[in-house]
Design a protein around this motif. Structure first.
Motif, short mmCIF file in Angstrom:
data_model
loop_
_atom_site.label_atom_id
_atom_site.label_comp_id
_atom_site.label_asym_id
_atom_site.label_seq_id
_atom_site.Cartn_x
_atom_site.Cartn_y
_atom_site.Cartn_z
N PRO A 5 0.74 -1.09 -0.09
CA PRO A 5 0.12 -0.12 -0.01
C PRO A 5 0.79 1.24 -0.15
O PRO A 5 0.39 2.31 -0.26
CB PRO A 5 -0.80 -0.04 1.39
N GLU A 39 1.69 1.94 -3.59
CA GLU A 39 0.57 2.31 -4.45
C GLU A 39 -0.12 3.49 -4.09
O GLU A 39 -0.43 4.30 -5.04
CB GLU A 39 -0.68 1.29 -4.09
N VAL A 40 -0.01 4.01 -2.79
CA VAL A 40 -0.67 5.41 -2.27
C VAL A 40 0.39 6.47 -2.21
O VAL A 40 -0.06 7.39 -2.81
CB VAL A 40 -1.48 5.02 -1.06
N TYR A 41 1.49 6.24 -1.78
CA TYR A 41 2.43 7.47 -1.66
C TYR A 41 3.77 7.03 -2.34
O TYR A 41 4.66 7.86 -2.36
CB TYR A 41 2.89 7.36 -0.15
N ASP A 43 -5.04 6.29 7.62
CA ASP A 43 -4.80 5.25 6.55
C ASP A 43 -4.46 4.07 7.02
O ASP A 43 -4.70 2.87 6.45
CB ASP A 43 -3.11 5.84 5.85
N PHE A 95 -5.48 0.68 4.89
CA PHE A 95 -4.17 -0.32 4.30
C PHE A 95 -4.40 -1.52 4.89
O PHE A 95 -4.35 -2.58 4.25
CB PHE A 95 -3.12 0.39 4.80
N ASN A 100 -6.96 -3.77 2.98
CA ASN A 100 -6.51 -3.85 1.81
C ASN A 100 -5.83 -5.06 1.80
O ASN A 100 -5.84 -5.80 0.95
CB ASN A 100 -5.92 -2.59 1.16
#
Length: 261
Positions: A145, A148-150, A225, A229, A232
């Motif tokens: 994650p 993917e996100v940051y 988050d 996270f 997920n």
């Protein structure tokens, strides 16, 4: 599928060992999420290891890549689902080469690093062989994650979670294979002149002496988050979570994320 061309791969980092694995990662443009692709055609017919190509790697990239190789080697060594003697043999040697290199850098300074690139490149290749046989685990699951996100690099993401997950295992079940890794780590802590009272605490000290890990909040992660996270990871990464050396729950994931925040 008929393949009429040979695949010759030349790695330019000491991280993934992808020249000897049949796995890859695809980022889905629509969601930004990463998914694994597994196919033997991704594995090279010939892998060409050229240490000189790594001689100018910036220290940050070197560190994150080499910790990725360390993560491959350790997770495959401890895998509850795919751990086997082939993975442990390759992984043990890779861990030895990486930690020996770190110990030399601590003792002699960063100027010695270019002379160690053959050692780290070999370790990366061996780590790829190890993870190809034994697979990855919760460290990789927690890491995805962040990329993917940051857009945190995969190696840096592995760096965030490797020691916390190992310490989690130790708190639950200090079994045979974990004990073997601890003995190996302590050997190189002593070589570096570091305290070997606790192997995983010492490993964290060693890594941070080479290149300090930033906190997750410095990459942009927030308290809010943690829950998504974790959800997920447990929805999408069961293949990795199943390989955990000990039981690994959503509460464990949330605690580790919060610890690194």
């Amino acid at each position: 599928l008929i393949i009429d061309k040979e695949l010759i791969l030349v790695p330019t980092t000491c991280g993934t060992g992808s020249e000897v694995t049949y796995g890859g990662i695809v980022t889905m443009k629509g969601t930004g999420l990463k998914t694994a692709i597994i196919d033997p055609v991704l594995c090279a017919n010939h892998a060409v290891l050229i240490p000189e190509l790594l001689s100018t790697l910036p220290k940050k990239i070197f560190m994150h890549c080499s910790v990725d190789a360390l993560g491959h080697s350790m997770e495959s060594y401890l895998s509850a689902t795919r751990g086997n003697d082939l993975a442990r043999a390759a992984g043990y040697r890779a861990v030895s080469l990486i930690l020996d290199g770190y110990a030399q850098m601590i003792q002699s300074g960063d100027a010695i690093r270019p002379s160690l690139m053959k050692q780290f490149l070999t370790a990366s290749c061996l780590g790829g062989m190890a993870v190809n046989n034994g697979g990855a685990g919760p460290v990789h699951a927690l890491a995805y994650p962040l990329g993917e996100v940051y857009h945190m690099s995969h190696g840096e993401s592995i760096y965030q979670f490797l020691v916390p997950v190992l310490k989690h295992y130790e708190s639950k079940n200090d079994g045979k294979y974990l004990g073997e890794l601890k003995e190996l780590i302590c050997r190189y802590l002593r070589q570096a002149g570091l305290d070997d009272t606790n192997a995983f605490d010492g490993l964290g000290v060693m890594l941070n002496m080479i290149y300090p890990a930033r906190r997750l909040h410095e990459a942009g992660m927030q308290e809010s988050d943690i829950a998504p996270f974790t959800a997920n990871v447990f929805a999408e990464k069961q293949r990795l979570l199943a390989a955990s050396y000990t039981e690994f729950t959503p509460q464990d994931a949330e605690r580790i994320y919060r610890e690194r925040l």
